[in-house]
Design a protein around this motif. Structure first.
Motif, PDB file in Angstrom:
ATOM      1  N   SER A 360     -12.713  -0.776  -0.245  1.00  0.00           N
ATOM      2  CA  SER A 360     -11.396  -0.256  -0.511  1.00  0.00           C
ATOM      3  C   SER A 360     -10.422  -1.054  -0.051  1.00  0.00           C
ATOM      4  CB  SER A 360     -11.112   1.154  -0.251  1.00  0.00           C
ATOM      5  OG  SER A 360     -11.386   1.201   1.331  1.00  0.00           O
ATOM      6  N   GLN A 362      -7.207  -0.012   0.237  1.00  0.00           N
ATOM      7  CA  GLN A 362      -6.735   1.101   1.082  1.00  0.00           C
ATOM      8  C   GLN A 362      -7.544   2.261   1.464  1.00  0.00           C
ATOM      9  OE1 GLN A 362      -3.397   2.599  -0.986  1.00  0.00           O
ATOM     10  NE2 GLN A 362      -2.271   0.454  -1.495  1.00  0.00           N
ATOM     11  N   PRO A 363      -7.681   2.765   2.563  1.00  0.00           N
ATOM     12  CA  PRO A 363      -8.891   3.528   3.256  1.00  0.00           C
ATOM     13  C   PRO A 363      -8.954   4.789   2.320  1.00  0.00           C
ATOM     14  CG  PRO A 363      -7.007   2.926   4.837  1.00  0.00           C
ATOM     15  CD  PRO A 363      -6.768   2.431   3.674  1.00  0.00           C
ATOM     16  N   ASP A 364      -8.152   5.373   1.750  1.00  0.00           N
ATOM     17  CA  ASP A 364      -8.290   6.564   0.964  1.00  0.00           C
ATOM     18  C   ASP A 364      -8.705   6.443  -0.507  1.00  0.00           C
ATOM     19  OD1 ASP A 364      -5.767   5.738   0.548  1.00  0.00           O
ATOM     20  OD2 ASP A 364      -4.914   7.578   0.395  1.00  0.00           O
ATOM     21  N   LYS A 365      -8.679   5.108  -0.854  1.00  0.00           N
ATOM     22  CA  LYS A 365      -8.863   4.730  -2.324  1.00  0.00           C
ATOM     23  C   LYS A 365      -9.797   3.705  -2.392  1.00  0.00           C
ATOM     24  CE  LYS A 365      -3.995   5.449  -3.753  1.00  0.00           C
ATOM     25  NZ  LYS A 365      -2.670   4.701  -4.245  1.00  0.00           N
ATOM     26  N   LYS A 369     -18.532   1.550  -4.705  1.00  0.00           N
ATOM     27  CA  LYS A 369     -19.149   2.831  -3.527  1.00  0.00           C
ATOM     28  C   LYS A 369     -20.705   2.447  -3.893  1.00  0.00           C
ATOM     29  CE  LYS A 369     -15.679   5.790  -5.932  1.00  0.00           C
ATOM     30  NZ  LYS A 369     -15.528   6.813  -6.812  1.00  0.00           N
TER      31      LYS A 369
END
Length: 591
Positions: A360, A362-365, A369
């Motif tokens: 990622s 950014q950590p939250d995006k 996966k």
């Protein structure tokens, strides 16, 4: 105006840079630039000699005035005076040159350090910074440092020597009058400290706005075709006018400071001069001071005043340099790639394994996966899926432009992190959707990055393999044809075939094709695809494909959606098991 620091408050950024400056960092920066200490020491010694001579001349003047007579003007005395003037001028010139040379060399070394750093920076840095902003730092910010080190510093050092020597002689001649001059020093310091802080803030703001404007002009001029095709001239004129206006406003603020500093220095110096003349005149009238001593005192005073007026320029430039130092230090503290760390591994015949890799920006995006797959030697592994699903990001991980957030990538039994970047990238051939070319000749672009000599026969051979030899032959200058900035003088299909020829020349063991035919017309695509088929022979090949017709014969097709693998198998297997893949095939093949 497009902002290179989008999402970031420029004032907060300026404030952070201002607070990040320390003298320790500044001296460390100069020390990294390795100033020529031999020139510095010799220049300093000669400057001492020059200062000593300049301090002797007023004493000659004092003796001449106090004991003036026609008999005292003998030829020997005149020769001594003239020789003293000439020697002082010569030593001053030599000292200034040596100190200036030292300064220029120091800044040249600093520019080399910054340039090498920029080349070695990791790709994520350039994701967050526009090119124009970065080039502004190596050009504009180093110029600010150059002005201090090469121009102002030599004058400052010689001025300090002159002032110290003059004050010593002045104390020896008349300590009471000298104390009157020294009273002005703390007053000047109290006035200059707040002005200096103001100047530093203005300087950082000016340097940021210069970088912003440089980014705007670089981007706009490099994309001039897009601007004109989109009728964007008025937009870019407005953007440029706004940038120019910002620079104007900040420049005016800087001019205000300079307008304040100059008169303050002049007023203080004139006040001291008038006071000394007045007080000295009274002393002469009372016969407690000779006329010659007063004249000599005034001459020494000029040796104090002249450097002092230059000190305002020095300290003003010093405030500018603080901002430039903070910006340069910001670059020099960024992490870099170590191209040689790790083992040199021959990847020929090795299996490429991607094991549970996530990534990622950014950590939250999350973009990728839990990706896992294997690419066996001499096989073709293709990646398909919707735009934005993470296929190109996966290629960036394989190129080691980024590091996985989790999971690991292996080549054979070796962790990819344990293989040197030079070794790994030297065995990879990469052809992108819009392959880049540098401004220069076809020969230069084909051999770019190679350290060995390549014959013309070899160049024509790879051009033939890439089906590019005919159009290069037809060009007026052949291999020496200039392709223009980013290859604008050749067509998209020709640019792709040159990129394929460049890959042939490197004889890669792993080939990565990122939608290499997606932007081409049918005629160009057919020719480029034939060239790619030649290039793919007997190599491990990874392909990102928009047109599924180009990958139906792949050994394995991996379908990626929203950063996850949702299907894997041959073309026939996916047709039978994967609904979205089957839909894509029907849409493309039934047109």
């Amino acid at each position: 105006m497009r902002n290179p620091n989008a999402g970031e408050n420029p004032e907060n950024s300026d404030r952070a840079l201002s607070q990040s400056f320390t003298w320790k960092k500044f001296m460390a920066l100069l020390n990294r630039a390795k100033p020529n200490m031999t020139f510095l020491i010799i220049g300093f010694i000669i400057s001492l000699l020059s200062t000593g001579i300049s301090l002797v001349i007023p004493l000659f003047t004092k003796n001449l005035i106090d004991g003036f007579s026609l008999k005292s003007l003998n030829i020997t005395f005149i020769i001594i005076i003239v020789a003293a003037f000439l020697l002082q001028a010569l030593t001053s010139a030599i000292s200034s040159y040596m100190m200036g040379y030292m300064g220029e060399q120091t800044v040249a070394n600093l520019r080399q350090i910054v340039w090498h750093k920029l080349i070695d920076l990791r790709v994520p840095y350039y994701d967050d910074h526009q090119t124009g902003e970065t080039t502004s730092r190596i050009i504009n910010d180093t110029t600010v440092v150059k002005s201090l080190v090469a121009d102002q510093l030599p004058s400052f050092i010689s001025g300090i020597l002159s002032m110290v020597g003059a004050f010593v002689v002045l104390f020896w001649m008349d300590w009471k009058m000298t104390l009157m001059i020294l009273v002005a020093v703390p007053i000047m310091a109290l006035l200059m400290v707040p002005i200096g802080k103001w100047m530093r803030r203005i300087s950082i703001q000016l340097q940021r706005q210069t970088a912003d404007f440089n980014s705007l002009t670089t981007e706009t001029l490099s994309e001039t075709r897009l601007v004109k095709a989109s009728n964007g001239e008025n937009i870019e004129i407005a953007n440029g006018d706004q940038g120019i206006h910002n620079l104007f406003q900040t420049g005016v603020s800087e001019a205000k400071i300079m307008a304040i500093v100059g008169p303050i220095m002049l007023l203080a110096m004139m006040g001291i001069l008038v006071t000394v003349i007045g007080y000295g005149g009274i002393r002469v009238e009372n016969h407690t001071l000779s006329v010659g001593t007063l004249v000599a005192f005034l001459l020494y005073l000029f040796q104090v005043i002249s450097p002092a007026t230059q000190f305002s320029q020095f300290f003003t430039q010093l405030q500018k340099t603080k901002g430039a130092t903070a910006r340069l230090d910001d670059i020099l503290e960024q992490p870099t790639e170590d191209l040689t760390a790790g083992a040199d591994v021959d990847v020929d015949g090795q299996t490429l394994s991607v094991e549970d890799v996530s990534f990622s920006y950014q950590p939250d995006k999350p973009i990728l996966k839990h990706i896992s797959f294997e690419a066996h030697p001499n096989s073709v592994v293709a990646f398909a899926g919707p735009s934005g699903s993470g296929k190109s990001t996966l290629f960036s991980l394989l190129e080691r432009f980024y590091e996985p957030t989790s999971g690991r990538i292996k080549i054979g039994d070796h962790e990819l992190d344990d293989v040197s970047l030079n070794s790994w990238r030297g065995q990879i051939g990469y052809v992108a959707q819009d392959s880049a070319l540098f401004a220069g000749t076809i020969r230069y672009n084909l051999t770019y990055g190679l350290t060995t000599q390549v014959s013309d026969d070899d160049l024509w051979h790879v051009l033939k393999l890439a089906f590019a030899d005919q159009f290069v032959h037809d060009m007026p200058d052949g291999l020496d044809m200039q392709v223009g900035e980013r290859g604008v003088k050749v067509s998209g299909g020709q640019r792709q075939r040159l990129a394929i020829a460049r890959a042939f020349l490197r004889n890669p063991k792993i080939l990565m094709l990122d939608e290499a035919t997606a932007s081409l017309d049918s005629e160009s695509e057919e020719m480029v695809q034939r060239a790619l088929n030649n290039l793919m022979a007997n190599r491990t090949t990874l392909v990102i494909a928009h047109r599924l017709s180009t990958i139906v014969d792949a050994n394995k097709i991996i379908f990626i959606e929203n950063g996850e693998i949702t299907g894997e198998g041959t073309h026939q297997e996916l047709l039978a098991s994967h609904d979205l893949y089957r839909q894509y095939v029907e849409e493309q093949f039934n047109k």
